[in-house]
Design a protein around this motif. Structure first.
Motif, mmCIF file in Angstrom:
data_model
loop_
_atom_site.group_PDB
_atom_site.id
_atom_site.type_symbol
_atom_site.label_atom_id
_atom_site.label_comp_id
_atom_site.label_asym_id
_atom_site.label_seq_id
_atom_site.Cartn_x
_atom_site.Cartn_y
_atom_site.Cartn_z
ATOM 1 N N GLU A 1 -9.959 12.266 11.675
ATOM 2 C CA GLU A 1 -9.167 11.130 11.170
ATOM 3 C C GLU A 1 -9.715 9.816 11.704
ATOM 4 O O GLU A 1 -10.066 9.705 12.879
ATOM 5 N N ASP B 1 -6.686 7.173 7.132
ATOM 6 C CA ASP B 1 -5.334 6.650 7.340
ATOM 7 C C ASP B 1 -5.342 5.150 7.025
ATOM 8 O O ASP B 1 -6.104 4.384 7.621
ATOM 9 N N HIS C 1 -4.419 2.807 10.017
ATOM 10 C CA HIS C 1 -5.510 2.741 11.003
ATOM 11 C C HIS C 1 -6.674 1.891 10.490
ATOM 12 O O HIS C 1 -7.252 1.104 11.237
ATOM 13 N N HIS D 1 -3.794 9.550 4.605
ATOM 14 C CA HIS D 1 -2.484 9.220 5.160
ATOM 15 C C HIS D 1 -2.118 7.828 4.654
ATOM 16 O O HIS D 1 -2.826 6.867 4.957
ATOM 17 N N ASN E 1 0.165 4.977 5.014
ATOM 18 C CA ASN E 1 1.127 4.356 5.923
ATOM 19 C C ASN E 1 0.971 2.852 5.860
ATOM 20 O O ASN E 1 -0.146 2.351 5.773
ATOM 21 N N HIS F 1 3.003 2.714 12.578
ATOM 22 C CA HIS F 1 3.204 2.843 11.139
ATOM 23 C C HIS F 1 4.510 2.186 10.701
ATOM 24 O O HIS F 1 5.475 2.170 11.453
ATOM 25 N N GLU G 1 3.118 9.290 6.767
ATOM 26 C CA GLU G 1 3.489 9.506 8.182
ATOM 27 C C GLU G 1 4.286 8.284 8.617
ATOM 28 O O GLU G 1 3.958 7.627 9.596
HETATM 29 ZN ZN ZN Z 1 -2.584 9.435 10.283
#
Ligand code: ZN
Ligand code: ZN
Length: 291
Positions: free
Chosen positions: A146, A179, A182, A221, A223, A236, A266
């Motif tokens: 990730e 993500d 991120h 992901h 978020n 998040h 998430e």
């Molecule tokens: Zn994540």
């Protein structure tokens, strides 16, 4: 035409994988993510506790297309401490076996932190650890690196690091997970919005294209972020309630390359109980999925 798109959330697996499937379907998902045990302790249950036949039957009943496993938070493959590497390897080896056993769709891993030593110092150690894990993993298991928010020396904030590991190890059993929170706080714009303060000149999609990373991207992901662009932080937010421009998130999740990739929430949830029906609704709207 029925949409092939997969949307879902991270759900609790307390009481077993079948219950996680019920929870994932109850919020409106057709895919989900779970932990194989507590993410904050090393101990793992016996693999024999999981009835693969029952899980497969429940999955078919509820129309769950993908089950992603998230590894525990204690893992660090970049540390100098041999005992921490060993514990991390044991935990990840279990999750890979678990993934194959339940016919899952990959194990998402936060690879760890170099704790200030720098990527160049730790990268061979990380490569060797992942190479051994995927080599020893059963058929059907997939290790997914990730991307990170870059906080505290976390590996994978820079997508070039993920590219390097995937290239070096070169196996179908290795892919990665993107993500959105991120990436945004690491300094990649998710759409056309120009932000100041990032070391990166490319947007996330341009960078994934440039690095040839689309075909190995197995999970996203989705978020929102409580923290600003390029802040390096990892908190998040519910979709639309954070600082990622909604038009950029919409742009990203509708990229044609993502059409068959599971989109997994998430987010904290409206009631702070994790991904919920409201966020699934927002995600479906964002991804132009008719309900
Ligand atoms: Zn994540
Ligand atoms: Zn995060």
């Amino acid at each position: 035409m029925k949409s092939k798109r997969q949307v879902g959330g991270h759900v609790s697996a307390s009481g077993g994988v079948e219950l996680a499937i019920d929870r994932g379907a109850a919020i409106g998902g057709n895919c989900l993510q779970l932990f194989s045990g507590s993410p904050r302790v090393w101990a793992r249950p016996e693999l024999s506790k999981f009835d693969a036949k029952k899980i497969t039957a429940k999955r078919a009943e509820k129309g769950i297309q993908s089950i992603i496993t998230h590894s525990l938070y204690l893992v660090n493959l970049a540390t100098e401490k041999p005992d921490l590497i060993t514990k991390s390897m044991v935990a990840l080896a279990f999750d890979l076996k678990f993934d194959a056993h339940i016919h899952g769709n990959g194990v998402v891993v936060h690879v760890g932190s170099h704790q200030g030593n720098g990527w160049d110092v730790v990268r061979e150690r990380v490569r060797n650890a992942i190479a051994q894990l995927v080599e020893e993993a059963p058929e059907g298991a997939t290790f997914l690196i990730e991307n990170a928010a870059s906080q505290k020396g976390k590996i994978g904030g820079n997508l070039e690091e993920i590219k390097w590991l995937i290239n070096e190890i070169g196996t179908e059993k290795l892919g990665w997970c993107f993500d959105t929170c991120h990436a945004f706080t690491a300094g990649y714009s998710l759409g056309k919005t120009q932000h100041e303060g990032s070391a990166y000149t490319h947007t996330a999609a341009e960078e994934i294209e440039r690095l040839g990373l689309w075909s190995t991207l197995k999970c996203v992901h989705v978020n929102d972020s409580r923290d600003p662009f390029a802040s390096g932080r990892d908190r998040h937010a519910n979709l639309g309630d954070g600082l990622i421009p909604p038009v950029d998130l919409e742009y990203f999740v509708n990229l044609p390359e993502l059409e068959e990739v599971p989109l997994i929430l998430e987010v904290p949830g409206i009631e702070q109980e994790g991904p919920d029906a409201e966020n699934i609704k927002r995600l479906k709207k964002l991804a132009h999925i008719e309900t």
